[in-house]
Write a protein that holds these residues in place. Sequence first.
Motif, PDB file in Angstrom:
ATOM      1  N   TRP A  34      -2.257  -4.907  22.179  1.00 35.00           N
ATOM      2  CA  TRP A  34      -1.373  -5.239  23.417  1.00 35.00           C
ATOM      3  C   TRP A  34      -0.839  -3.739  24.131  1.00 35.00           C
ATOM      4  N   THR A  35      -0.474  -2.891  23.308  1.00 33.84           N
ATOM      5  CA  THR A  35      -0.091  -1.502  23.907  1.00 33.84           C
ATOM      6  C   THR A  35      -1.292  -0.903  24.817  1.00 33.84           C
ATOM      7  N   ASN A  36      -2.415  -1.132  24.579  1.00 34.32           N
ATOM      8  CA  ASN A  36      -3.581  -0.592  25.273  1.00 34.32           C
ATOM      9  C   ASN A  36      -3.622  -1.545  26.661  1.00 34.32           C
ATOM     10  N   ILE A  37      -3.198  -2.809  26.571  1.00 34.36           N
ATOM     11  CA  ILE A  37      -3.270  -3.387  27.710  1.00 34.36           C
ATOM     12  C   ILE A  37      -2.292  -2.828  28.770  1.00 34.36           C
TER      13      ILE A  37
ATOM     14  N   LYS B 261       0.166  -5.014  45.076  1.00 34.20           N
ATOM     15  CA  LYS B 261       0.406  -6.346  44.782  1.00 34.20           C
ATOM     16  C   LYS B 261      -0.397  -6.456  43.336  1.00 34.20           C
ATOM     17  N   ILE B 262      -1.566  -5.722  43.211  1.00 38.62           N
ATOM     18  CA  ILE B 262      -2.403  -5.807  42.113  1.00 38.62           C
ATOM     19  C   ILE B 262      -1.649  -5.687  40.573  1.00 38.62           C
ATOM     20  N   PRO B 263      -1.305  -4.397  40.569  1.00 35.60           N
ATOM     21  CA  PRO B 263      -0.320  -4.057  39.091  1.00 35.60           C
ATOM     22  C   PRO B 263       1.036  -4.944  38.923  1.00 35.60           C
ATOM     23  N   ALA B 264       1.567  -5.477  40.362  1.00 36.78           N
ATOM     24  CA  ALA B 264       2.694  -6.309  40.244  1.00 36.78           C
ATOM     25  C   ALA B 264       2.197  -7.800  39.354  1.00 36.78           C
ATOM     26  N   SER B 265       1.057  -8.007  39.914  1.00 39.46           N
ATOM     27  CA  SER B 265       0.475  -9.468  39.335  1.00 39.46           C
ATOM     28  C   SER B 265       0.099  -9.118  37.866  1.00 39.46           C
ATOM     29  N   TRP B 266      -0.590  -8.072  37.526  1.00 41.37           N
ATOM     30  CA  TRP B 266      -0.711  -7.692  36.092  1.00 41.37           C
ATOM     31  C   TRP B 266       0.477  -7.947  35.144  1.00 41.37           C
ATOM     32  N   PHE B 267       1.580  -7.120  35.541  1.00 40.87           N
ATOM     33  CA  PHE B 267       2.700  -6.972  34.774  1.00 40.87           C
ATOM     34  C   PHE B 267       3.514  -8.487  34.628  1.00 40.87           C
ATOM     35  N   MET B 268       3.314  -9.153  35.625  1.00 45.51           N
ATOM     36  CA  MET B 268       3.698 -10.721  35.310  1.00 45.51           C
ATOM     37  C   MET B 268       2.745 -11.401  34.576  1.00 45.51           C
ATOM     38  N   ALA B 269       1.652 -11.546  34.794  1.00 45.80           N
ATOM     39  CA  ALA B 269       0.556 -12.330  33.934  1.00 45.80           C
ATOM     40  C   ALA B 269      -0.036 -11.872  32.713  1.00 45.80           C
ATOM     41  N   CYS B 270       0.458 -10.573  32.283  1.00 42.96           N
ATOM     42  CA  CYS B 270      -0.228 -10.040  31.268  1.00 42.96           C
ATOM     43  C   CYS B 270       0.213 -10.608  29.795  1.00 42.96           C
ATOM     44  N   ILE B 271       1.322 -11.351  29.932  1.00 46.70           N
ATOM     45  CA  ILE B 271       1.623 -12.080  28.528  1.00 46.70           C
ATOM     46  C   ILE B 271       0.790 -13.043  28.250  1.00 46.70           C
ATOM     47  N   ILE B 272      -0.283 -13.692  29.041  1.00 44.24           N
ATOM     48  CA  ILE B 272      -1.150 -14.428  28.846  1.00 44.24           C
ATOM     49  C   ILE B 272      -2.363 -14.108  27.806  1.00 44.24           C
ATOM     50  N   PHE B 273      -2.447 -12.542  27.970  1.00 44.79           N
ATOM     51  CA  PHE B 273      -3.481 -11.888  27.106  1.00 44.79           C
ATOM     52  C   PHE B 273      -2.527 -11.107  25.962  1.00 44.79           C
ATOM     53  N   THR B 274      -1.594 -10.569  26.257  1.00 43.49           N
ATOM     54  CA  THR B 274      -0.875  -9.902  25.185  1.00 43.49           C
ATOM     55  C   THR B 274      -0.185 -10.850  24.014  1.00 43.49           C
ATOM     56  N   ALA B 275       0.007 -12.109  24.274  1.00 47.87           N
ATOM     57  CA  ALA B 275       0.659 -12.929  23.305  1.00 47.87           C
ATOM     58  C   ALA B 275      -0.298 -14.276  23.593  1.00 47.87           C
TER      59      ALA B 275
ATOM     60  N   GLY C  88     -10.808  -9.408  32.990  1.00 49.58           N
ATOM     61  CA  GLY C  88     -11.702  -8.276  32.733  1.00 49.58           C
ATOM     62  C   GLY C  88     -11.090  -7.188  32.238  1.00 49.58           C
ATOM     63  N   LEU C  89      -9.921  -6.922  32.614  1.00 49.23           N
ATOM     64  CA  LEU C  89      -9.293  -5.650  32.220  1.00 49.23           C
ATOM     65  C   LEU C  89      -8.901  -5.662  30.827  1.00 49.23           C
ATOM     66  N   SER C  90      -8.296  -6.896  30.329  1.00 50.92           N
ATOM     67  CA  SER C  90      -7.831  -7.058  28.949  1.00 50.92           C
ATOM     68  C   SER C  90      -9.103  -7.075  27.804  1.00 50.92           C
ATOM     69  N   SER C  91     -10.582  -7.592  28.429  1.00 49.19           N
ATOM     70  CA  SER C  91     -11.336  -7.602  27.579  1.00 49.19           C
ATOM     71  C   SER C  91     -11.783  -6.378  26.984  1.00 49.19           C
ATOM     72  N   PHE C  92     -11.250  -5.009  27.465  1.00 46.78           N
ATOM     73  CA  PHE C  92     -11.676  -3.887  26.968  1.00 46.78           C
ATOM     74  C   PHE C  92     -10.811  -3.562  25.871  1.00 46.78           C
ATOM     75  N   PHE C  93      -9.696  -4.172  25.553  1.00 46.23           N
ATOM     76  CA  PHE C  93      -8.786  -3.517  24.667  1.00 46.23           C
ATOM     77  C   PHE C  93      -8.627  -4.445  23.670  1.00 46.23           C
ATOM     78  N   ASN C  94      -8.136  -4.108  22.405  1.00 43.63           N
ATOM     79  CA  ASN C  94      -7.892  -5.134  21.211  1.00 43.63           C
ATOM     80  C   ASN C  94      -6.447  -5.026  20.682  1.00 43.63           C
TER      81      ASN C  94
ATOM     82  N   PHE D 125      -7.008  -9.115  17.301  1.00 41.98           N
ATOM     83  CA  PHE D 125      -6.516  -8.572  18.398  1.00 41.98           C
ATOM     84  C   PHE D 125      -5.163  -8.661  18.011  1.00 41.98           C
ATOM     85  N   GLN D 126      -4.300  -7.417  18.006  1.00 38.32           N
ATOM     86  CA  GLN D 126      -3.178  -7.083  17.778  1.00 38.32           C
ATOM     87  C   GLN D 126      -2.289  -7.381  18.913  1.00 38.32           C
ATOM     88  N   SER D 127      -1.567  -8.585  18.630  1.00 36.66           N
ATOM     89  CA  SER D 127      -0.923  -9.253  19.760  1.00 36.66           C
ATOM     90  C   SER D 127       0.563  -8.996  19.687  1.00 36.66           C
TER      91      SER D 127
END
Length: 578
Positions: free
Chosen positions: A270-273, A73-87, A262-268, A140-142
């Motif tokens: 969106w590809t790395n996220i 469920k953890i990667p499933a939630s990441w793929f759903m909510a990552c748009i908050i930090f990639t855009a 916390g995971l997103s804070s390590f990357f600048n 940040f390259q979004s």
Amino acid sequence: MSLVNNGNRNSTSPNLQRLQDNTSSNVYISNRHIPRPAMDASKSPPPPDIIGTITGDFGIWQLRTVLIIFLCKIPASWFMACIIFTAPEMYPGTEFECNADYLNPNETITDNQCYVLESSNSGTVVGKEECTNFLYNFDFQSLIMEFDLVCLRDIFVAWTQYWHLFGVLVGGVVGTKLMLRVSPRNVYLIGMVAQIICGVVTGYARDFSLHCAFRCLSAVCCAIMFTSGQAIFVDITAGLYRIGAIILYDTFWSIGVILLPGLSSFFNHWTNIYLGITFPTLLLMLLLLWTPESPRWLLKNGDERDIDRVEQIVREGAEINDRTFKIPPDFRQQLEKLRDTLKSQPAPATWLQLWSGPRSKIHMIAAHLALAAFIINFMGMLLNIRSFGRDYLVPNTIAMGFSEIIGCFLALHFTLKYNKWKWQWAGGFNILAGLIGCLGWTFSHADEMDPKLKVTLWMIIATIPKAGVSCAQSMILACMAEVMPLNKKVPYVFSVVTWARIWLLSAPFINVLKKIDVALSLSAYCWLSILGGICTCLMLTPRVRPTVPYNVPASQKEQSPLTAPVWTVEGDVNNTRL
């Protein structure tokens, strides 16, 4: 249990003998005369099969498997909510601006940097065009910078999120249909491998259409994973432990939401996220070594060789749970008998047959509307926190994750404590939470209010409905099957979940209402919570005739009615099986 026969408390053996021999006799409980109807063998609680008898309802073996599967469920939630930090939102003028090098002398740029105005010699605006070339000053390259969609950010987020949710819908159906032919563990493995491939391609896609397509495929893989994973732990658990596992399944989704900032804070970039949320699935592939196959699926759909696999799985579970003494001498013969029983089960009911029966129409309408409302809120309200400002994304995301966890444990509390009336408790809580969420209109236009205080108030009135939605959604997913007879459970659950995921596609576009007013998008979700709460209150666990054990030990003759067990609902090993 205190048994009394016509006021004669001292007569034990004749009364107990009569209770055992005559099933239609009268039963007297705590001085109250209750006529007992003749028991119907088809209605009696089915005894646990040989697998459940040996491994038990829950133990160390089941706990290990449940925790491993919960991790998907953890990667499933990441793929759903990552748009908050990639855009993330970008501020015009300071972080992006329209490139003025390509402008003519009579052209000017609007303050929001999104349009180019063409003026006549007299200064009158005679034309308006969208700016297509931007300069960025953002560390940040979004995604929106990648595709130059900075002025269409809200539509872009809604559109790409739509394709993700469409993938969740397709993945649930594909996973369910795949398990008719392929074992749940193999389906689980297929989902993991495909998710890693699609996640990497999504991160490196430099075409907007290609990015949306592979984001959809990544969601399909995530849905296949958590659908097949649930089928595994539902098969090896039983009773309240099974219900509790399904209710708490979404807590790891919430843990993923909490970890995402916390995971997103390590990357600048969106590809790395995307790479960061993809490769942890490799750990799940390693843990597959300790993830068992679904034993009853193998018996029902396998051949003679699979009986040996089932025997090995059950023996391993019995050894880990310290229950090897439960293995009978004729273990294999009983497995063969169970296989014949599973293969001879009648076909599930058709969709039209789900509407026939006591309260069936009410339960069909109520469950379909309630879960649709709650699942829209569950996904949409998380993305709606972007409305409260980019500077507060991290604490707001974490707060939403914790509110979801609280909601899941509330559902577990209501289920264990209130049983039949759990629906009314969950529904009432959502009605109250929805009304609280509508209070945002009272300070939406209070421009003189301190911004931090305003955001805090927004989050308070948003987290309460979020906890209510999480509570009701997890309870419905875990317990809705109990309102239907055995042959209707699987098609009923499939119909309700699929219907809800179809309506889930509307969630991203509700967030666009924030362009009108922040309170409008939040109020839309709160009204859905109220609607879902009303529908949940209409659901009712059916009461079943009291089931009293026939062989009552004499030592229980004088047992206090305050400590005596009471059976109100028949047990069913397939009560919540999807």
